[in-house]
Motif scaffolding. Structure first.
Motif, PDB file in Angstrom:
ATOM      1  N   ARG A  86       0.801  -1.224   0.000  1.00  0.00           N
ATOM      2  CA  ARG A  86       0.000   0.000   0.000  1.00  0.00           C
ATOM      3  C   ARG A  86       0.837   1.279   0.000  1.00  0.00           C
ATOM      4  O   ARG A  86       0.539   2.209  -0.768  1.00  0.00           O
ATOM      5  CB  ARG A  86      -0.983  -0.016   1.176  1.00  0.00           C
ATOM      6  N   PRO A  87       1.887   1.395   0.829  1.00  0.00           N
ATOM      7  CA  PRO A  87       2.691   2.625   0.773  1.00  0.00           C
ATOM      8  C   PRO A  87       3.343   2.841  -0.594  1.00  0.00           C
ATOM      9  O   PRO A  87       3.462   3.988  -1.046  1.00  0.00           O
ATOM     10  CB  PRO A  87       3.747   2.408   1.865  1.00  0.00           C
ATOM     11  N   PHE A  88       3.762   1.762  -1.251  1.00  0.00           N
ATOM     12  CA  PHE A  88       4.327   1.902  -2.598  1.00  0.00           C
ATOM     13  C   PHE A  88       3.267   2.430  -3.567  1.00  0.00           C
ATOM     14  O   PHE A  88       3.565   3.238  -4.457  1.00  0.00           O
ATOM     15  CB  PHE A  88       4.870   0.563  -3.089  1.00  0.00           C
ATOM     16  N   GLY A  89       2.034   1.967  -3.394  1.00  0.00           N
ATOM     17  CA  GLY A  89       0.955   2.458  -4.229  1.00  0.00           C
ATOM     18  C   GLY A  89       0.716   3.947  -4.039  1.00  0.00           C
ATOM     19  O   GLY A  89       0.469   4.682  -5.010  1.00  0.00           O
ATOM     20  N   THR A  90       0.810   4.406  -2.791  1.00  0.00           N
ATOM     21  CA  THR A  90       0.646   5.834  -2.526  1.00  0.00           C
ATOM     22  C   THR A  90       1.718   6.647  -3.233  1.00  0.00           C
ATOM     23  O   THR A  90       1.436   7.693  -3.847  1.00  0.00           O
ATOM     24  CB  THR A  90       0.691   6.102  -1.015  1.00  0.00           C
ATOM     25  N   LEU A  91       2.959   6.184  -3.181  1.00  0.00           N
ATOM     26  CA  LEU A  91       4.056   6.901  -3.838  1.00  0.00           C
ATOM     27  C   LEU A  91       3.865   6.948  -5.353  1.00  0.00           C
ATOM     28  O   LEU A  91       3.948   8.016  -5.980  1.00  0.00           O
ATOM     29  CB  LEU A  91       5.387   6.225  -3.510  1.00  0.00           C
ATOM     30  N   PHE A 139       3.040 -12.319  -5.551  1.00  0.00           N
ATOM     31  CA  PHE A 139       3.191 -11.176  -6.447  1.00  0.00           C
ATOM     32  C   PHE A 139       1.841 -10.505  -6.707  1.00  0.00           C
ATOM     33  O   PHE A 139       1.711  -9.276  -6.643  1.00  0.00           O
ATOM     34  CB  PHE A 139       3.814 -11.627  -7.771  1.00  0.00           C
ATOM     35  N   PHE A 140       0.821 -11.321  -6.992  1.00  0.00           N
ATOM     36  CA  PHE A 140      -0.497 -10.744  -7.272  1.00  0.00           C
ATOM     37  C   PHE A 140      -1.075 -10.072  -6.023  1.00  0.00           C
ATOM     38  O   PHE A 140      -1.745  -9.039  -6.122  1.00  0.00           O
ATOM     39  CB  PHE A 140      -1.458 -11.826  -7.777  1.00  0.00           C
ATOM     40  N   ARG A 141      -0.808 -10.649  -4.869  1.00  0.00           N
ATOM     41  CA  ARG A 141      -1.291 -10.038  -3.628  1.00  0.00           C
ATOM     42  C   ARG A 141      -0.597  -8.703  -3.379  1.00  0.00           C
ATOM     43  O   ARG A 141      -1.231  -7.734  -2.959  1.00  0.00           O
ATOM     44  CB  ARG A 141      -1.045 -10.991  -2.447  1.00  0.00           C
ATOM     45  N   PHE A 142       0.695  -8.630  -3.637  1.00  0.00           N
ATOM     46  CA  PHE A 142       1.423  -7.367  -3.495  1.00  0.00           C
ATOM     47  C   PHE A 142       0.855  -6.324  -4.463  1.00  0.00           C
ATOM     48  O   PHE A 142       0.682  -5.155  -4.096  1.00  0.00           O
ATOM     49  CB  PHE A 142       2.909  -7.593  -3.763  1.00  0.00           C
ATOM     50  N   CYS A 143       0.548  -6.750  -5.696  1.00  0.00           N
ATOM     51  CA  CYS A 143      -0.041  -5.823  -6.671  1.00  0.00           C
ATOM     52  C   CYS A 143      -1.402  -5.322  -6.209  1.00  0.00           C
ATOM     53  O   CYS A 143      -1.749  -4.151  -6.425  1.00  0.00           O
ATOM     54  CB  CYS A 143      -0.183  -6.498  -8.031  1.00  0.00           C
ATOM     55  N   GLN A 144      -2.173  -6.172  -5.556  1.00  0.00           N
ATOM     56  CA  GLN A 144      -3.438  -5.723  -4.984  1.00  0.00           C
ATOM     57  C   GLN A 144      -3.198  -4.604  -3.973  1.00  0.00           C
ATOM     58  O   GLN A 144      -3.934  -3.611  -3.937  1.00  0.00           O
ATOM     59  CB  GLN A 144      -4.166  -6.879  -4.305  1.00  0.00           C
ATOM     60  N   GLY A 145      -2.164  -4.763  -3.147  1.00  0.00           N
ATOM     61  CA  GLY A 145      -1.854  -3.736  -2.160  1.00  0.00           C
ATOM     62  C   GLY A 145      -1.434  -2.429  -2.799  1.00  0.00           C
ATOM     63  O   GLY A 145      -1.851  -1.344  -2.370  1.00  0.00           O
ATOM     64  N   VAL A 146      -0.598  -2.520  -3.841  1.00  0.00           N
ATOM     65  CA  VAL A 146      -0.188  -1.310  -4.570  1.00  0.00           C
ATOM     66  C   VAL A 146      -1.414  -0.601  -5.129  1.00  0.00           C
ATOM     67  O   VAL A 146      -1.542   0.628  -5.038  1.00  0.00           O
ATOM     68  CB  VAL A 146       0.801  -1.675  -5.691  1.00  0.00           C
ATOM     69  N   ALA A 147      -2.333  -1.386  -5.697  1.00  0.00           N
ATOM     70  CA  ALA A 147      -3.548  -0.798  -6.273  1.00  0.00           C
ATOM     71  C   ALA A 147      -4.419  -0.162  -5.200  1.00  0.00           C
ATOM     72  O   ALA A 147      -4.975   0.931  -5.398  1.00  0.00           O
ATOM     73  CB  ALA A 147      -4.332  -1.870  -7.019  1.00  0.00           C
ATOM     74  N   LEU A 148      -4.548  -0.802  -4.045  1.00  0.00           N
ATOM     75  CA  LEU A 148      -5.353  -0.232  -2.968  1.00  0.00           C
ATOM     76  C   LEU A 148      -4.742   1.064  -2.456  1.00  0.00           C
ATOM     77  O   LEU A 148      -5.458   2.018  -2.140  1.00  0.00           O
ATOM     78  CB  LEU A 148      -5.495  -1.247  -1.825  1.00  0.00           C
ATOM     79  N   GLY A 149      -3.404   1.102  -2.375  1.00  0.00           N
ATOM     80  CA  GLY A 149      -2.751   2.339  -1.973  1.00  0.00           C
ATOM     81  C   GLY A 149      -2.989   3.452  -2.977  1.00  0.00           C
ATOM     82  O   GLY A 149      -3.090   4.628  -2.604  1.00  0.00           O
TER      83      GLY A 149
END
Length: 444
Positions: A86-91, A139-149
């Motif tokens: 999520r923090p990566f998604g925010t950035l 990997f897909f779960r991490f991408c979900q977090g990036v998207a949510l961020g």
């Protein structure tokens, strides 16, 4: 005639959306509330579809070589990756927001979320591809977090700032309704497929259908949110309230005190969040002979109770204040932590009491936990600061809760889960106390 587009909102990638939606007139708090509920429900539905599969499907499908408890712990470890992302998604998406606009950012974020969800629905098992299955799932779960961020659209902050003063508590609880609504639909879908399919059919293809539904809901939510966010009137509202993205690191260094307090203030409710949704299902599945369908139906009923309690939190907060609701509900959760483990171990009746009591307390606390200190942000950093607070609170309070709770319970016993929940309560009470003392000093 189509109204002219403002200079600040005429970036090429957003122009078409603005033209399509320019016919809308004045935006009311009710319009914002609808957009918030739709957006948050779609996000939490995605969240719970994965969370339930992390208990019911992935341990056996992705980690069949481990014993059931260890396999579930591995599954919960991958579950936590979304909160790391999520923090990566925010950035990443704050930069997109600044360059191309909020509508473009939201579109890309939700397509990434939907694409990751679809990829999980098509995930091969360990028997098909070996350990690659776990790597792909992670990997897909991490991408979900990036998207949510990246899907933070500022609507909750805009709703709070435009709410009538005497109804601030009521409007503060509206974004939180998405969690129990998402849980209700996700639990119902999994209960349905588990109930009508054989175990072999469920593990072959039945569990994948809720993920396809999640993709469809995300698509509907995307257009519903863009219909609001891409209007010229919304652009003016965001600009008039200074809800524009600021550089994340600048916001972090300038507003670190508010961010820390905002991250710790909701920990009691965020810890309880997973201890009445994800963890108990794993405990019942691993340690009892109960039918998972029965427990999923209990969770669905608990979600309805939670909706009612969240609504009550808004009514109460407008009478006594949000801080009082947060403090008292945290104290009640602390009392609950002393006997909750015994209830979960007391058979089917105890499980129902544990769940329903927990959902009442969760609704009261969670209903007022969003943005508890966001008013402390300067105007310039409010938009980005609120996103950082949300990411931080979920990471600290909820991201590892199922993993920690199951590890403690399986190694030390259920009593340790009560201690873990109590630690979240102490963090909330300390943050509320410190915030009050700092507010007093600044008023002097």
């Amino acid at each position: 005639m189509t109204p002219p587009l403002s200079a600040s909102s005429s970036r090429p990638l957003e122009r078409d959306a603005l033209i399509v939606n320019a016919r809308h007139g004045t935006i009311s708090p009710g319009d914002i509330a609808i957009g918030v509920i739709i957006g948050r429900t779609s996000e939490f539905f995605d969240f719970f579809v994965y969370a339930l599969a992390a208990v019911l499907v992935f341990p056996a499908m992705v980690f069949p070589y481990a014993d059931p408890v260890t396999a579930t712990l591995y599954s919960f470890a991958l579950f936590s990756l979304a909160f790391v992302g999520r923090p990566f998604g925010t950035l990443i998406f704050t930069a997109l927001d600044q360059k191309h606009g909020r509508g473009v950012k939201l579109t890309i974020a939700l397509f990434l979320l939907g694409g990751s969800t679809m990829a999980i629905a098509l995930l091969p098992s360990y028997d098909q591809v070996g350990v690659l299955s776990a790597w792909l799932l992670g990997f897909f779960r991490f991408c979900q977090g990036v998207a949510l961020g990246g899907s933070w659209d500022g609507l909750p902050s805009l709703l709070s700032l435009n709410a009538p003063k005497k109804y601030r508590g009521w409007y503060a609880m509206i974004p939180q309704l998405g969690a129990p609504l998402g849980l209700f639909v996700a639990s119902g879908l999994f209960a349905y497929f588990l109930g009508i399919l054989t175990a072999d059919d469920f593990f072959r293809w039945g569990w994948r259908y809720p993920f396809f539904v999640a993709l469809a809901i995300n698509t509907v939510a995307l257009f519903a949110r863009l219909r609001l966010v891409a209007t010229p009137e919304f652009q003016r509202l965001f600009e008039s309230r200074d809800l524009q993205p600021s550089p994340p690191f600048q916001a972090l260094f300038s507003e670190w005190r508010t961010i820390v307090l905002g991250a710790f203030a909701p920990l009691a409710s965020f810890a309880l969040f997973h201890l009445v949704t994800v963890f108990p299902l794993s405990w019942v599945k691993l340690m009892t002979q109960d039918d998972p369908v029965r427990f999923l139906l209990i969770e669905a009923a608990g979600a309805i109770i939670c909706v009612t309690a969240i609504g009550a939190s808004g009514f109460i907060a407008d009478k006594v204040g949000r801080r009082a609701v947060l403090g008292v509900s945290a104290a009640l959760i602390g009392a609950y932590s002393g006997f909750a483990p015994q209830l979960l171990a007391a058979g089917q009746v105890g499980e129902i009491v544990y769940m329903f009591t927990g959902f009442v307390l969760l609704g009261l606390a969670f209903g007022q936990s969003s943005g508890a200190v966001n008013s402390n942000f300067s105007d310039y950093h409010r938009y980005t600061g609120a996103a950082i607070v949300s990411n931080s609170a979920w990471f600290i309070g909820a991201g590892f809760a199922p993993l920690v709770a199951l590890f403690l319970a399986s190694r030390l016993g259920l009593w340790a889960v009560g201690i873990y929940l109590l630690s979240g309560v102490l963090c909330t009470l300390a943050a509320l106390f410190i915030n009050r003392e700092w507010a007093k000093r600044e008023a002097d």
